[in-house]
Design an enzyme around this catalytic site. Structure first.
Site, mmCIF file in Angstrom:
data_model
loop_
_atom_site.group_PDB
_atom_site.id
_atom_site.type_symbol
_atom_site.label_atom_id
_atom_site.label_comp_id
_atom_site.label_asym_id
_atom_site.label_seq_id
_atom_site.Cartn_x
_atom_site.Cartn_y
_atom_site.Cartn_z
ATOM 1 N N LYS A 124 -165.652 -53.286 -14.580
ATOM 2 C CA LYS A 124 -165.654 -54.390 -13.981
ATOM 3 C C LYS A 124 -166.577 -55.649 -14.641
ATOM 4 O O LYS A 124 -167.349 -55.031 -15.457
ATOM 5 C CB LYS A 124 -166.426 -54.180 -12.621
ATOM 6 C CG LYS A 124 -166.073 -55.254 -11.445
ATOM 7 C CD LYS A 124 -164.857 -54.891 -10.853
ATOM 8 C CE LYS A 124 -164.408 -55.907 -9.732
ATOM 9 N NZ LYS A 124 -163.258 -55.260 -8.945
ATOM 10 N N ASP A 164 -160.877 -60.917 -9.165
ATOM 11 C CA ASP A 164 -161.602 -60.618 -8.172
ATOM 12 C C ASP A 164 -162.163 -61.477 -7.225
ATOM 13 O O ASP A 164 -161.591 -62.606 -7.478
ATOM 14 C CB ASP A 164 -162.644 -59.340 -8.480
ATOM 15 C CG ASP A 164 -163.332 -58.703 -7.366
ATOM 16 O OD1 ASP A 164 -163.031 -57.708 -7.116
ATOM 17 O OD2 ASP A 164 -164.218 -58.934 -7.068
HETATM 18 P P1 NDP Z 1 -161.253 -64.344 -3.054
HETATM 19 O O1 NDP Z 1 -162.341 -64.954 -3.961
HETATM 20 O O2 NDP Z 1 -159.659 -64.698 -3.142
HETATM 21 O O3 NDP Z 1 -161.739 -64.251 -1.379
HETATM 22 C C1 NDP Z 1 -162.736 -63.947 -1.068
HETATM 23 C C2 NDP Z 1 -163.210 -64.291 0.445
HETATM 24 O O4 NDP Z 1 -164.196 -63.455 0.910
HETATM 25 C C3 NDP Z 1 -163.556 -65.657 0.599
HETATM 26 O O5 NDP Z 1 -163.031 -65.921 2.088
HETATM 27 C C4 NDP Z 1 -164.810 -65.707 0.479
HETATM 28 O O6 NDP Z 1 -165.582 -66.740 1.238
HETATM 29 C C5 NDP Z 1 -165.245 -64.182 1.215
HETATM 30 N N1 NDP Z 1 -166.766 -64.199 0.545
HETATM 31 C C6 NDP Z 1 -166.737 -63.853 -0.768
HETATM 32 N N2 NDP Z 1 -168.198 -63.417 -0.738
HETATM 33 C C7 NDP Z 1 -168.536 -63.501 0.258
HETATM 34 C C8 NDP Z 1 -169.879 -63.276 0.926
HETATM 35 N N3 NDP Z 1 -171.148 -62.942 -0.037
HETATM 36 N N4 NDP Z 1 -170.254 -63.392 2.069
HETATM 37 C C9 NDP Z 1 -169.307 -63.790 3.034
HETATM 38 N N5 NDP Z 1 -167.925 -63.971 2.737
HETATM 39 C C10 NDP Z 1 -167.755 -63.905 1.429
HETATM 40 O O7 NDP Z 1 -161.461 -62.741 -3.211
HETATM 41 P P2 NDP Z 1 -160.527 -61.738 -2.870
HETATM 42 O O8 NDP Z 1 -159.683 -61.710 -1.822
HETATM 43 O O9 NDP Z 1 -159.626 -61.463 -4.375
HETATM 44 O O10 NDP Z 1 -161.449 -60.481 -2.755
HETATM 45 C C11 NDP Z 1 -161.993 -59.973 -1.486
HETATM 46 C C12 NDP Z 1 -162.354 -58.519 -1.486
HETATM 47 O O11 NDP Z 1 -161.342 -57.560 -1.849
HETATM 48 C C13 NDP Z 1 -163.698 -58.332 -2.570
HETATM 49 O O12 NDP Z 1 -164.384 -57.202 -2.087
HETATM 50 C C14 NDP Z 1 -162.900 -57.725 -3.775
HETATM 51 O O13 NDP Z 1 -163.448 -56.881 -4.499
HETATM 52 C C15 NDP Z 1 -161.721 -57.001 -3.091
HETATM 53 N N6 NDP Z 1 -160.533 -56.573 -3.923
HETATM 54 C C16 NDP Z 1 -159.817 -57.574 -4.420
HETATM 55 C C17 NDP Z 1 -158.678 -57.257 -5.050
HETATM 56 C C18 NDP Z 1 -157.928 -58.273 -5.831
HETATM 57 O O14 NDP Z 1 -156.712 -57.777 -6.321
HETATM 58 N N7 NDP Z 1 -158.066 -59.398 -5.774
HETATM 59 C C19 NDP Z 1 -158.346 -55.690 -5.217
HETATM 60 C C20 NDP Z 1 -158.677 -54.782 -4.619
HETATM 61 C C21 NDP Z 1 -160.052 -55.112 -4.060
HETATM 62 P P3 NDP Z 1 -166.040 -68.218 0.573
HETATM 63 O O15 NDP Z 1 -164.733 -69.022 0.236
HETATM 64 O O16 NDP Z 1 -166.758 -68.937 1.428
HETATM 65 O O17 NDP Z 1 -166.694 -67.656 -0.881
HETATM 66 O O1 2IT Z 2 -161.258 -54.309 -7.050
HETATM 67 C C1 2IT Z 2 -160.089 -54.214 -7.632
HETATM 68 O O2 2IT Z 2 -159.440 -53.235 -7.406
HETATM 69 C C2 2IT Z 2 -159.433 -55.417 -8.162
HETATM 70 N N1 2IT Z 2 -160.359 -56.653 -8.203
HETATM 71 C C3 2IT Z 2 -158.271 -55.410 -9.106
HETATM 72 C C4 2IT Z 2 -158.579 -54.864 -10.189
HETATM 73 C C5 2IT Z 2 -157.357 -55.194 -11.244
HETATM 74 O O3 2IT Z 2 -157.461 -54.629 -12.691
HETATM 75 O O4 2IT Z 2 -156.341 -55.371 -10.993
#
Ligand code: NDP
Ligand code: 2IT
Length: 444
Positions: A124, A164
């Site tokens: 990561k 992420d």
């Molecule tokens: P995005 O940046 O697309 O969206 C993140 C969302 O969460 C936004 O609405 C953001 O609000 C909110 N957020 C982020 N940080 C905080 C915080 N500290 N407190 C409150 N709200 C927060 O990210 P993703 O949707 O990609 O990721 C969301 C979660 O999913 C994370 O935990 C990530 O690690 C996990 N994840 C993502 C994957 C992927 O493929 N993208 C795969 C597996 C897990 P704001 O706009 O105000 O920042």
């Molecule tokens: O937390 C996760 O699994 C991710 N943000 C996706 C990682 C990836 O390599 O697609």
């Protein structure tokens, strides 16, 4: 191995890294008994070798904003373990990013990737740069500056980053462009790329869709139909959006979304049309979720998360530790019967305990959100083949992988009374595969 001893030693050597300690503790407690049935593990000190990352790169990033002012940020890549494949995991751009958070995420990623059945190690990275309020040009310059350092540590068979929090298709495009220029090669070094340059169909949807596929498997064990169920979703980014999209398609009713400023509650349900508005609001205009409440005339609560609202199912999809013990108790009191984690470690240990004590269906992120990295793995395969698969083919493979992860959780996590402890199941299944691979490769 005694989990408390291992943990207290890690805390002594790596103090002030609470998220990392939290993630390690959960895994240690789950695997302790199984681990101790293998004296050869203890002799090889396998546990410390698997808890401490292989290596960490950290560097300064210098970039210039639109007004000509110069800024610095910190950049990192944690390469946790490559026992079963090249390091693989996303990059996070958020003001809160620090080594503790990236070490927890890289640790989790290793066991999550192991569960997917695909040959990927865990890593990561990211930066404390905040994309909020930045122009496209500023984001591009930042991504390019970040890559001038990161590029020498990554490669298609070494370490393959992806998105992420704060890193979506646009950022991956800028990062990949600079990587390609510096490395002088066009390979699959990133996943989540645009469809015109090697990206996979269904990768943007994969984490959210995969989480709902996992939820369907859990509901099946209780003969519960998802149709008509009210779903509390947090976040409003990539994972939250595609979670809602799949829920709507299946006849469930998402009723909440959030961002770092607050949450909206829409008891009539977030429809396809409203979701299109959210996608545009977040992806195009980088707006706030409060604007949804203004547009559709529903409730908005600033500085809060949606866990005090009524619902049947919760799908936390924002960030770590967004559900605490009190929130979890409230959710259970209000009749929630399933929690499936789209985010990484969104529930505190107290919250997990509350869910498990109430014997509700509870799936940890490393199982439920593995769909994203799974389709990343499929993107790597397509890039190696120099072919692109149809959406249906990728989606079917994603479904199969999520079903397989569920089966493994049931296999390793079913307790004497029949309750499935998905945390234990996921940790044991994920850990044992990596452990066997490390043992087979000698002391390195
Ligand atoms: P995005 O940046 O697309 O969206 C993140 C969302 O969460 C936004 O609405 C953001 O609000 C909110 N957020 C982020 N940080 C905080 C915080 N500290 N407190 C409150 N709200 C927060 O990210 P993703 O949707 O990609 O990721 C969301 C979660 O999913 C994370 O935990 C990530 O690690 C996990 N994840 C993502 C994957 C992927 O493929 N993208 C795969 C597996 C897990 P704001 O706009 O105000 O920042
Ligand atoms: O937390 C996760 O699994 C991710 N943000 C996706 C990682 C990836 O390599 O697609």
């Amino acid at each position: 191995m005694k989990s408390e001893q291992v943990l207290s030693e890690l805390k002594r050597r790596f103090p002030n890294e609470s998220e990392y300690h939290q993630a390690v503790q959960e895994v240690l407690e789950s695997i302790e008994d199984v681990y101790n049935q293998h004296p050869e593990f203890e002799k090889a000190n396998l546990i410390e070798r698997l808890c401490i990352p292989d290596r960490i790169f950290s560097f300064r990033i210098t970039w210039v904003d639109d007004k000509g002012n110069t800024h610095t940020n910190m950049g990192y890549r944690v390469q946790h373990c490559n026992a079963i494949g090249p390091y693989k995991g996303g990059l996070r751009l958020h003001a809160s990013v620090n080594l503790s958070i990236l070490k927890f995420l890289a640790f989790e990623q290793t066991f999550k990737n192991s569960l997917t059945t695909l040959p990927m190690g865990g890593g990561k990275g990211g930066s404390d740069f905040s994309p909020k309020g930045k122009s496209n040009a500023e984001i591009m310059r930042f991504c390019q500056a970040f890559m001038t350092e990161l590029w020498r540590h990554i490669g298609p068979d070494t370490d393959v980053p992806a998105g992420d929090i704060g890193v979506g298709g646009r950022e991956v495009g800028y990062l990949f462009g600079m990587y390609k220029k510096l490395a002088r090669e066009f390979t699959g070094t990133f996943t989540g790329k645009g469809l015109t340059f090697g990206g996979s169909l269904i990768r943007p949807e994969a984490t959210g869709y995969g989480n709902v596929y996992f939820l369907l498997e859990m509901l099946k064990t209780k003969n519960i139909d998802i149709k008509g169920k009210k779903c509390l979703v947090s976040g409003s980014g990539n994972v939250a959006q595609y979670t809602c999209e799949k829920l709507i398609e299946l006849g469930a009713i998402p009723v909440s979304l959030s961002d770092s400023n607050g949450y909206i509650y829409d008891p009539e349900g977030i429809t396809t049309e409203k979701l299109e508005y959210v996608k545009e609001l977040k992806e195009l205009y980088r707006g706030r979720i409060s604007e949804y409440a203004e547009t559709y005339g529903c409730k908005y609560v600033p500085n809060a998360r949606p866990w005090s609202e009524k619902g049947d199912i919760a799908l936390p999809s924002a960030t770590q530790n967004e559900i605490n013990g009190e929130d979890a108790k409230k959710l259970v009191e209000n009749g929630i019967f399933a929690v499936s984690e789209g985010a990484n470690m969104p529930s505190t240990p107290e919250a997990i305990e509350a869910f498990q004590q109430a014997k509700i269906l509870y799936a940890p992120g490393k199982a439920a959100n593995a769909g994203g990295v799974s389709v990343s793995g499929l993107e790597m395969t397509q890039n190696s083949e120099r072919l692109s698969w149809a959406a249906e083919e990728v989606d079917n493979k994603l479904k199969w992988i999520m079903q397989n992860i569920h089966e493994n959780c049931v296999k390793y996590g079913t307790e004497a009374d029949g309750y499935v402890n998905y945390v234990k199941g996921a940790n044991i299944a994920g850990f044992m595969k990596v452990a066997k691979a490390v043992m087979a490769q000698g002391i390195i």
